[in-house]
Design a protein around this motif. Structure first.
Motif, PDB file in Angstrom:
ATOM      1  N   UNK A  59       0.823  -1.212   0.000  1.00 26.47           N
ATOM      2  CA  UNK A  59       0.000   0.000   0.000  1.00 26.47           C
ATOM      3  C   UNK A  59       0.856   1.261   0.000  1.00 26.47           C
ATOM      4  N   UNK A  60       2.029   1.207   0.601  1.00 32.20           N
ATOM      5  CA  UNK A  60       2.916   2.370   0.538  1.00 32.20           C
ATOM      6  C   UNK A  60       3.292   2.661  -0.906  1.00 32.20           C
ATOM      7  N   UNK A  61       3.568   1.614  -1.672  1.00 34.06           N
ATOM      8  CA  UNK A  61       3.914   1.798  -3.073  1.00 34.06           C
ATOM      9  C   UNK A  61       2.695   2.172  -3.917  1.00 34.06           C
ATOM     10  N   UNK A  62       1.530   1.646  -3.576  1.00 37.40           N
ATOM     11  CA  UNK A  62       0.323   2.060  -4.298  1.00 37.40           C
ATOM     12  C   UNK A  62       0.072   3.550  -4.089  1.00 37.40           C
ATOM     13  N   UNK A  63       0.250   4.021  -2.856  1.00 38.35           N
ATOM     14  CA  UNK A  63       0.053   5.447  -2.573  1.00 38.35           C
ATOM     15  C   UNK A  63       1.041   6.298  -3.363  1.00 38.35           C
ATOM     16  N   UNK A  64       2.294   5.856  -3.463  1.00 37.86           N
ATOM     17  CA  UNK A  64       3.283   6.601  -4.236  1.00 37.86           C
ATOM     18  C   UNK A  64       2.946   6.592  -5.718  1.00 37.86           C
ATOM     19  N   UNK A  65       2.429   5.468  -6.207  1.00 30.92           N
ATOM     20  CA  UNK A  65       2.032   5.406  -7.603  1.00 30.92           C
ATOM     21  C   UNK A  65       0.878   6.344  -7.914  1.00 30.92           C
ATOM     22  N   UNK A  66      -0.118   6.382  -7.032  1.00 30.79           N
ATOM     23  CA  UNK A  66      -1.239   7.304  -7.226  1.00 30.79           C
ATOM     24  C   UNK A  66      -0.765   8.748  -7.212  1.00 30.79           C
ATOM     25  N   UNK A  67       0.166   9.059  -6.306  1.00 29.43           N
ATOM     26  CA  UNK A  67       0.698  10.433  -6.243  1.00 29.43           C
ATOM     27  C   UNK A  67       1.451  10.790  -7.522  1.00 29.43           C
ATOM     28  N   UNK A  68       2.198   9.819  -8.081  1.00 31.85           N
ATOM     29  CA  UNK A  68       2.950  10.086  -9.304  1.00 31.85           C
ATOM     30  C   UNK A  68       2.026  10.365 -10.479  1.00 31.85           C
ATOM     31  N   UNK A  69       0.886   9.688 -10.519  1.00 30.98           N
ATOM     32  CA  UNK A  69      -0.067   9.888 -11.611  1.00 30.98           C
ATOM     33  C   UNK A  69      -0.910  11.141 -11.429  1.00 30.98           C
ATOM     34  N   UNK A  71      -0.530  14.202 -10.771  1.00 32.65           N
ATOM     35  CA  UNK A  71      -0.164  15.478 -11.387  1.00 32.65           C
ATOM     36  C   UNK A  71      -0.637  15.561 -12.838  1.00 32.65           C
ATOM     37  N   UNK A  72      -0.972  14.409 -13.425  1.00 29.80           N
ATOM     38  CA  UNK A  72      -1.273  14.380 -14.860  1.00 29.80           C
ATOM     39  C   UNK A  72      -2.657  13.833 -15.173  1.00 29.80           C
ATOM     40  N   UNK A  73      -3.275  13.135 -14.240  1.00 35.87           N
ATOM     41  CA  UNK A  73      -4.596  12.567 -14.483  1.00 35.87           C
ATOM     42  C   UNK A  73      -5.306  12.393 -13.153  1.00 35.87           C
ATOM     43  N   UNK A  74      -6.600  12.160 -13.180  1.00 41.96           N
ATOM     44  CA  UNK A  74      -7.389  12.046 -11.960  1.00 41.96           C
ATOM     45  C   UNK A  74      -7.164  10.686 -11.303  1.00 41.96           C
ATOM     46  N   UNK A  75      -6.866  10.705 -10.007  1.00 43.45           N
ATOM     47  CA  UNK A  75      -6.787   9.499  -9.192  1.00 43.45           C
ATOM     48  C   UNK A  75      -7.456   9.792  -7.849  1.00 43.45           C
ATOM     49  N   UNK A  76      -7.845   8.763  -7.090  1.00 39.39           N
ATOM     50  CA  UNK A  76      -8.392   9.029  -5.751  1.00 39.39           C
ATOM     51  C   UNK A  76      -7.323   9.645  -4.850  1.00 39.39           C
ATOM     52  N   UNK A  77      -7.722  10.599  -4.047  1.00 33.93           N
ATOM     53  CA  UNK A  77      -6.803  11.193  -3.078  1.00 33.93           C
ATOM     54  C   UNK A  77      -6.478  10.171  -1.995  1.00 33.93           C
ATOM     55  N   UNK A  78      -5.194  10.071  -1.629  1.00 31.71           N
ATOM     56  CA  UNK A  78      -4.778   9.216  -0.524  1.00 31.71           C
ATOM     57  C   UNK A  78      -4.984   9.977   0.783  1.00 31.71           C
TER      58      UNK A  78
END
Length: 295
Positions: A59-69, A71-78
């Motif tokens: 989940x730590x890596x999933x959160x980092x992946x969502x944060x990386x995306x 800036x460029x596309x919509x993802x759920x906020x962690x």
């Protein structure tokens, strides 16, 4: 229901005193417990739980992946991520799903093309993470073909062979295919990828906005994402038309997609067994030993 010991941890995160009745079980794939947390008059959240020892840092890596995306596309906020008593948890913004608008697929294709315009300095170039429950190595490589062979196909082929899921013949064919990768793939810069873009990993948000979830982020070849969209049925034709308008596809893009899809097929073979072996063999028969497909 989640462990009662977690309720005091999650309550301040969600902003109210949680009770078991606030949790509704949701589909969460093969490894996670997933709940919608809701209470009248309060915002809703998604809470994901799994074993911190069996899948460390997932989940730590999933959160980092969502944060990386993000800036460029919509993802759920962690909202929060952490561990407690052998469990890891991830709390996410609840995304209310909407019906796709007439322009949804065009917007989605354009959004992915924009994401694929974000370039890195090397292939991989991201912390090691997971695709599903399988760890993946995102160590840097100077070329896409080296990265795909050394960090994706060969390690997974060896793992499948060690588990009795691939024979020597298939393993040799994969090694032979790895030597042919420079003749298959068109040149591409390291591109920011979602990494696991099948139909279960996007949502249609409010107003028809595409929302990406459950990433396996790294810098790779655009055909990784595009191939996955086509692996289990394919997206709407307008998606591909819009993508091609913004970021033209190479003439042999279907070959690139099929070869990229060996990786998720090997993952499915490892996780779910021999039902995926036929598709792997079919791809290997088509591509192992080919010469100069790029036109």
């Amino acid at each position: 229901m989640p462990s009662p010991q977690l309720l005091p941890v999650l309550s301040p995160i969600c902003g109210w005193q949680l009770q078991p009745s606030h949790f509704t079980s949701m589909a969460g794939g093969s490894i996670n417990e997933v709940y919608k947390v809701s209470h009248q008059g309060h915002p809703s959240f998604i809470v994901k739980l799994n074993s911190a020892t069996k899948f460390p840092q997932l989940f730590a890596q999933e959160a980092k992946g969502l944060a990386a995306l993000r800036s460029y596309t919509k993802t759920p906020e962690v909202i929060a991520q952490g561990e407690m008593e052998g469990l890891q948890y991830l709390v996410l913004e609840w995304i209310a799903e909407d019906q796709p608008t007439p322009t949804f697929w065009k917007n989605f294709g354009a959004a992915l093309a924009a994401l694929h315009s974000v370039e890195g300095t090397a292939f991989g170039s991201f912390e090691n993470n997971y695709m599903g429950s399988v760890p993946q190595d995102n160590g840097d490589a100077p070329t896409w073909t080296a990265f795909f062979a050394q960090r994706r196909l060969m390690p997974l082929a060896v793992k499948c062979a060690d588990n009795g899921l691939l024979g020597k013949s298939e393993t040799n064919q994969i090694e032979k295919l790895c030597n042919q990768l420079p003749q298959i793939f068109s040149p591409a810069a390291p591109t920011l990828l979602h990494g696991d873009l099948w139909s279960g990993n996007y949502l249609c948000g409010a107003g028809g906005v595409p929302v990406l979830i459950d990433p396996a982020v790294h810098f790779g070849h655009p055909s990784v994402d595009l191939g996955l969209t086509a692996l289990f049925g394919g997206f709407d034709a307008q998606f591909y038309q819009a993508y091609h308008y913004h970021k033209p596809l190479p003439p042999n893009y279907k070959d690139e997609w099929d070869v990229c899809n060996l990786y998720p097929l090997l993952i499915h073979l490892l996780l779910f067994g021999s039902g995926y072996l036929g598709a792997i063999r079919q791809t290997l028969q088509r591509f192992a030993g080919i010469q100069h497909r790029i036109v």
